[in-house]
Scaffold this motif. Sequence first.
Motif, mmCIF file in Angstrom:
data_model
loop_
_atom_site.group_PDB
_atom_site.id
_atom_site.type_symbol
_atom_site.label_atom_id
_atom_site.label_comp_id
_atom_site.label_asym_id
_atom_site.label_seq_id
_atom_site.Cartn_x
_atom_site.Cartn_y
_atom_site.Cartn_z
ATOM 1 N N PRO A 1 0.789 -1.146 -0.009
ATOM 2 C CA PRO A 1 0.028 0.041 -0.087
ATOM 3 C C PRO A 1 0.774 1.207 -0.109
ATOM 4 O O PRO A 1 0.285 2.557 0.006
ATOM 5 C CB PRO A 1 -0.691 -0.204 1.525
ATOM 6 N N LYS B 1 -0.295 3.802 -2.634
ATOM 7 C CA LYS B 1 -1.610 4.025 -2.992
ATOM 8 C C LYS B 1 -2.317 5.367 -2.863
ATOM 9 O O LYS B 1 -3.061 5.735 -3.790
ATOM 10 C CB LYS B 1 -2.424 3.010 -1.876
ATOM 11 N N SER B 2 -1.942 6.160 -2.006
ATOM 12 C CA SER B 2 -2.354 7.506 -1.559
ATOM 13 C C SER B 2 -2.021 8.269 -3.131
ATOM 14 O O SER B 2 -2.782 9.122 -3.567
ATOM 15 C CB SER B 2 -1.826 8.050 -0.303
ATOM 16 N N MET C 1 -1.340 6.889 -6.128
ATOM 17 C CA MET C 1 -1.786 6.269 -7.344
ATOM 18 C C MET C 1 -3.390 6.833 -7.135
ATOM 19 O O MET C 1 -4.067 6.779 -8.466
ATOM 20 C CB MET C 1 -1.672 4.710 -7.142
ATOM 21 N N GLU C 2 -4.034 7.014 -6.138
ATOM 22 C CA GLU C 2 -5.420 7.064 -6.142
ATOM 23 C C GLU C 2 -5.821 8.725 -6.603
ATOM 24 O O GLU C 2 -6.962 8.677 -7.176
ATOM 25 C CB GLU C 2 -6.083 6.988 -4.580
ATOM 26 N N LYS C 3 -4.764 9.406 -6.552
ATOM 27 C CA LYS C 3 -5.135 10.840 -7.239
ATOM 28 C C LYS C 3 -4.899 10.781 -8.755
ATOM 29 O O LYS C 3 -5.291 11.868 -9.469
ATOM 30 C CB LYS C 3 -4.148 11.863 -6.505
ATOM 31 N N HIS C 4 -4.503 9.737 -9.611
ATOM 32 C CA HIS C 4 -4.194 9.674 -10.954
ATOM 33 C C HIS C 4 -4.764 8.488 -11.374
ATOM 34 O O HIS C 4 -5.174 7.451 -10.925
ATOM 35 C CB HIS C 4 -2.802 9.834 -11.145
ATOM 36 N N ASP C 5 -5.083 8.529 -12.762
ATOM 37 C CA ASP C 5 -5.790 7.470 -13.554
ATOM 38 C C ASP C 5 -4.507 6.409 -14.045
ATOM 39 O O ASP C 5 -4.963 5.327 -14.665
ATOM 40 C CB ASP C 5 -6.447 8.172 -14.676
ATOM 41 N N ASP D 1 -2.163 3.645 -14.522
ATOM 42 C CA ASP D 1 -2.126 2.205 -14.039
ATOM 43 C C ASP D 1 -0.781 1.788 -14.149
ATOM 44 O O ASP D 1 -0.338 0.926 -15.010
ATOM 45 C CB ASP D 1 -3.052 1.356 -15.053
#
Length: 86
Positions: free
Chosen positions: A11, A14-15, A17-21, A23
């Motif tokens: 994780p 994760k913080s 990654m979650e703000k961006h699309d 992959d």
Amino acid sequence: ANGPALCPGCPSCKSIMEKHDVDLKSISRFVAYYEQDGNLEARGYYRNLTSAERDVSGIDLDAMHLSCDYNVNYADIVKRAAHYFG
């Protein structure tokens, strides 16, 4: 050492990654398929990602590398993906 080519899914990023699309998990998986298995279909998988899923322009990849529990070098993986699949 550059750390693994494959994101093991901890994780730590994760913080970010979650703000961006983007992959990055898939991108790193496709690089691993290509490097470890010689899987040429990885190019197609990569090209099937949307441009947003491939867009790392707004992300501090070096910060992700530093915060990664597994020392995954995302900047290097993205460069290798562009080299192999671009």
